[in-house]
Design a protein around this motif. Structure first.
Motif, short mmCIF file in Angstrom:
data_model
loop_
_atom_site.label_atom_id
_atom_site.label_comp_id
_atom_site.label_asym_id
_atom_site.label_seq_id
_atom_site.Cartn_x
_atom_site.Cartn_y
_atom_site.Cartn_z
N TRP A 36 1.24 -1.10 -0.56
CA TRP A 36 0.19 -0.27 -0.33
C TRP A 36 0.80 0.77 0.18
O TRP A 36 2.08 1.39 1.41
CB TRP A 36 -0.44 0.06 1.14
N ARG A 38 0.79 5.78 -0.14
CA ARG A 38 -0.45 6.61 -0.74
C ARG A 38 0.78 8.19 -0.75
O ARG A 38 1.46 7.84 -0.74
CB ARG A 38 -0.94 7.19 0.66
N ARG A 45 5.16 10.12 -3.75
CA ARG A 45 4.06 8.81 -3.51
C ARG A 45 4.95 7.76 -1.99
O ARG A 45 6.16 7.81 -2.72
CB ARG A 45 4.44 7.87 -4.76
N VAL A 48 3.48 2.62 2.15
CA VAL A 48 2.45 2.24 4.04
C VAL A 48 3.27 1.55 4.43
O VAL A 48 3.55 1.13 5.13
CB VAL A 48 1.49 3.30 4.04
N ASP A 89 -2.45 11.98 7.16
CA ASP A 89 -3.28 10.61 6.98
C ASP A 89 -4.01 10.60 5.61
O ASP A 89 -3.98 9.48 4.70
CB ASP A 89 -3.98 9.45 7.34
N TYR A 93 -4.55 6.49 -1.62
CA TYR A 93 -4.12 5.52 -1.31
C TYR A 93 -3.60 4.31 -2.93
O TYR A 93 -4.83 4.02 -3.09
CB TYR A 93 -4.83 4.41 -0.19
#
Length: 115
Positions: A36, A38, A45, A48, A89, A93
């Motif tokens: 993953w 984000r 980018r 995560v 956050d 994603y």
């Protein structure tokens, strides 16, 4: 060509939780790792979390203790459980699968955390 489809994004208040799902068009075990990433506006980018084919997991320092990556083999699905969400956050994603140095990407799902 491999396709990955993410779902589960949305708007949540700070402190809340979301669970993202990723379903690839081929077996998750085809990949050396499922990941993953984000990307927030104006930022690069960033990775995560990842889970290897052997089940090992790794997390960015910023999400350790709050996010959990997991997989359901029967459903061929990888999840990202996100708890104690913070406004920082907020990002798109992306699910990705890596195999022999080649990474396949999903289309992304927006996560917005309001303060």
């Amino acid at each position: 060509q491999v396709h990955l489809v993410e779902s589960g994004g949305g708007l949540v208040q700070a402190g809340g939780s979301l669970r993202l799902s990723c379903v690839p068009s081929r077996s998750i075990f085809r990949f050396n790792a499922m990941e993953w990433f984000r990307q927030a506006p104006g930022n690069q980018r960033e990775l995560v979390a990842e889970i290897t084919s052997g089940g090992s997991t790794n997390y960015a320092d910023s999400v350790k203790g709050r996010f959990t990556i997991s997989r359901d083999v029967a459903k061929n699905t990888v999840y990202l459980q996100m708890n104690s969400l913070k406004p920082e956050d907020t990002a798109v994603y992306y699910c990705a699968g890596s195999r022999l140095g080649v990474r396949s990407w999903g289309q992304g799902t927006q996560v917005t955390v309001s303060s």
